[in-house]
Design a protein around this motif. Structure first.
Motif, mmCIF file in Angstrom:
data_model
loop_
_atom_site.group_PDB
_atom_site.id
_atom_site.type_symbol
_atom_site.label_atom_id
_atom_site.label_comp_id
_atom_site.label_asym_id
_atom_site.label_seq_id
_atom_site.Cartn_x
_atom_site.Cartn_y
_atom_site.Cartn_z
ATOM 1 N N THR A 1 42.815 40.193 48.403
ATOM 2 C CA THR A 1 43.644 40.067 49.614
ATOM 3 C C THR A 1 45.123 40.191 49.277
ATOM 4 O O THR A 1 45.892 40.870 49.985
ATOM 5 N N LEU A 2 45.535 39.558 48.179
ATOM 6 C CA LEU A 2 46.948 39.639 47.782
ATOM 7 C C LEU A 2 47.336 41.045 47.347
ATOM 8 O O LEU A 2 48.494 41.444 47.473
ATOM 9 N N GLN A 3 46.390 41.823 46.843
ATOM 10 C CA GLN A 3 46.700 43.147 46.311
ATOM 11 C C GLN A 3 46.560 44.261 47.346
ATOM 12 O O GLN A 3 46.713 45.427 47.004
ATOM 13 N N THR B 1 48.266 33.289 41.002
ATOM 14 C CA THR B 1 48.294 32.565 42.271
ATOM 15 C C THR B 1 46.873 32.291 42.757
ATOM 16 O O THR B 1 46.550 31.197 43.254
ATOM 17 N N SER B 2 46.019 33.300 42.638
ATOM 18 C CA SER B 2 44.632 33.144 43.086
ATOM 19 C C SER B 2 43.905 32.068 42.289
ATOM 20 O O SER B 2 43.156 31.259 42.841
ATOM 21 N N SER C 1 46.003 48.561 44.308
ATOM 22 C CA SER C 1 44.736 48.080 44.861
ATOM 23 C C SER C 1 43.718 49.207 45.047
ATOM 24 O O SER C 1 42.516 48.974 45.038
ATOM 25 N N MET D 1 40.597 36.173 47.065
ATOM 26 C CA MET D 1 42.034 35.991 47.326
ATOM 27 C C MET D 1 42.865 37.018 46.581
ATOM 28 O O MET D 1 43.859 37.532 47.112
ATOM 29 N N LEU D 2 42.459 37.348 45.337
ATOM 30 C CA LEU D 2 43.217 38.339 44.566
ATOM 31 C C LEU D 2 43.222 39.686 45.275
ATOM 32 O O LEU D 2 44.261 40.349 45.391
ATOM 33 N N ASP E 1 49.739 37.855 41.139
ATOM 34 C CA ASP E 1 48.765 37.565 42.183
ATOM 35 C C ASP E 1 47.527 36.899 41.600
ATOM 36 O O ASP E 1 46.926 35.995 42.223
#
Length: 556
Positions: A72-74, A59-60, A80, A69-70, A56
């Motif tokens: 959000t992805l986690q 990707t971020s 998280s 964004m990280l 993640d």
């Protein structure tokens, strides 16, 4: 007695100890394997969540999404809840935290460990990309993360530690680490994860199970040993009683021996008398049977043989007389040629010669006498065959030419054939057969007579007797094209007193006796029949020597 009880107690304790040790070792190894498997699940889950975090993060960075964004992805990851993100590592740093710099492309890393330690120390991650020159700062609450993972898997709060080059997070003593399971390459190749398995082992009752199994083995053993000990002393007491009574029995034995010698002598005398009586009974039965057979033979010889011989003698004399009479008539015929044909004497002789049909009478008379002689001789041969069959009833088992013995049977059977029935015999060259030839002849004759009676007056009747040799066995089949039998009748033909004939024409013992005679020869009889398609009896007879002595019987 106390010594025996002590020995029993020692044996029971030794057995219980051996069983306890074996069960405990086995159960402990099994539980340890289960514990290692559960800890491997903890390790696998943490590694899966960690590498999901790195994916993640990459990707971020690639999408230039940054920390927002990280996070959000986690959101869907259990990690998280233990993850903090910030603009820099200094804002996230807490006392005792380890700092790890990780390249997201190569997954290479560098570690910085502070000099001071803290129980709540976490892991600072400096994630960067060499291509985009972007970085992310993260902090993982290591202790709560792993504890939450172990609780989610139902293992509770398991003690753990993470080491790097002799440094531990958090710091535990060496004694605790010796009771832990080691997992290398944790998060990064330089880290090692130690998970304690003591708490898992305490969930299982290895000691209790070992004690129960040892008790289940030792208690029955103690009961068995006590029972054997009791039986041993009871046996000793019985032995003493037996020794006391043996003296009494010895004295009684001496007295009984004297009596037994007297009884033995008396028994031998009684046995001798019984043997003599049995021999006399056998001789009497044999004499009665021989007398009955002799009476039948004498009656046949007196009632039939004498008239037959008388008839044969008279036919021979009549043939000679006829020759003389024929010669005389021929001489008279020649003498009439000298008479005057117009004389009364010549005319009277000529008239008598023609009215009496003298030439035909003289021509057919010798042939009639010849036919009558052959018929009488045939009757004589039948009587001779019947006497031979009856005379052989007491021959017993012997090696014989069976086909030669059966010739008399065939002669008797042919004498009963009607004009519509044909008897066909297909005989094989047989070795000497060990049997009672008279009894085998009775069996064959009985079956031939049954076939003749079954065919009755049907046209085109045919009876076939066929022999085949198979591996020291003679297969002899007697088949006819008569009306056959249904299944119910065929299932009863060998039962005593069962007959399909009218009352007074049969006893129903013929085939039953045939079956018994063949069984006495260690052979068998098979029946194949179908309504409207004839009947076939097959006799199987061993060709070798047999110790069986077949009894006497006569076919119906």
């Amino acid at each position: 007695m106390r010594r025996y009880l002590a020995v029993i107690l020692l044996l029971v304790i030794a057995t219980a100890a051996v069983v306890y040790d074996g069960v405990f070792r086995y159960e402990n190894s099994r539980v340890l394997a289960i514990s290692n498997h559960l800890l491997e699940r903890v390790y696998s889950r943490t590694m899966r969540e960690y590498y999901a975090l790195l994916a993640d993060a990459r990707t971020s960075i690639e999408r230039d999404g940054g920390t927002h964004m990280l996070l959000t992805l986690q959101q869907r990851s259990p990690l998280s809840n233990f993850l903090e993100a910030g603009p820099s590592l200094d804002e996230l740093r807490q006392p005792g935290d380890w700092q790890v710099s990780v390249s997201l492309e190569e997954l290479s890393s560098s570690v910085a460990v502070p000099l001071d330690t803290h129980d709540k120390a976490g892991l600072l991650l400096d994630l960067y990309s060499r291509y985009s020159n972007q970085r992310l700062a993260l902090r993982i609450d290591m202790q709560n993360w792993i504890h939450q993972t172990t609780e989610d898997l139902g293992l509770g709060l398991l003690p753990f530690t993470v080491t790097w080059r002799g440094n531990a997070l958090p710091q535990l003593d060496d004694g605790d680490m010796q009771s832990m399971t080691l997992f290398n390459d944790f998060l990064i190749p330089e880290f090692s994860l130690y998970l304690s398995h003591n708490e898992i082992l305490e969930l299982f009752n290895q000691y209790t199970l070992a004690i129960l199994v040892a008790a289940m083995v030792s208690i029955p053993e103690a009961i068995l040993l006590l029972w054997l000990w009791r039986q041993y002393f009871r046996g000793r007491n019985l032995q003493k009683v037996l020794e006391r009574t043996s003296l009494d029995l010895q004295r009684q034995k001496q007295q009984n021996q004297a009596r037994s010698r007297m009884l033995k002598k008396a028994s031998e005398q009684v046995k001798g008398l019984n043997d003599d009586l049995e021999k006399a009974r056998i001789r009497m039965e044999l004499s009665e049977r021989l007398a009955a057979l002799g009476e039948i033979s004498a009656g046949i010889a007196h009632e039939i043989n004498n008239p037959v011989a008388y008839s044969l003698s008279n036919l021979s004399t009549l043939k000679e007389d006829l020759s003389v009479l024929t010669e005389f008539i021929q001489q008279v015929d020649k003498a009439t040629d000298l008479l005057d044909k117009d004389s009364e004497a010549y005319q009277a002789l000529l008239k008598a010669y023609q009215s009496l049909d003298v030439p035909d009478a003289l021509g057919s008379a010798p042939e009639r006498i010849h036919d009558a002689s052959e018929g009488i001789e045939r009757v004589a041969r039948i009587i001779q065959d019947m006497r031979k069959l009856s005379r052989g009833a007491n021959d017993g088992m012997r090696a014989c030419d069976l086909n030669r013995e059966l010739e008399s049977v065939f002669n008797i059977a042919r004498s009963r054939l009607k004009g519509n029935i044909q008897l066909i015999t297909e005989l094989q060259a047989l070795p000497p057969v060990h049997c009672n030839p008279s009894q085998i002849g009775q069996v064959v004759l009985n079956m031939l007579v049954n076939s003749i009676q079954a065919i009755g007056s049907d046209k085109g009747g045919e009876i076939t007797l066929r022999q085949v040799v198979h591996d020291q066995q003679l297969e002899m089949s007697i088949c006819d094209n008569g009306p056959g039998m249904d299944e119910e009748t065929a299932s009863k033909v060998f039962e005593p007193f069962f007959t399909t004939k009218d009352e007074g024409q049969g006893t129903g013992m013929g085939l039953a006796l045939c079956y018994q005679l063949i069984e006495a020869h260690q052979g068998r009889i098979e029946l194949a029949t179908e309504k409207g398609k004839g009947t076939c009896f097959t006799v199987w007879l061993p060709l070798g020597t047999s110790d069986v002595s077949a009894g006497d019987s006569h076919a119906e």
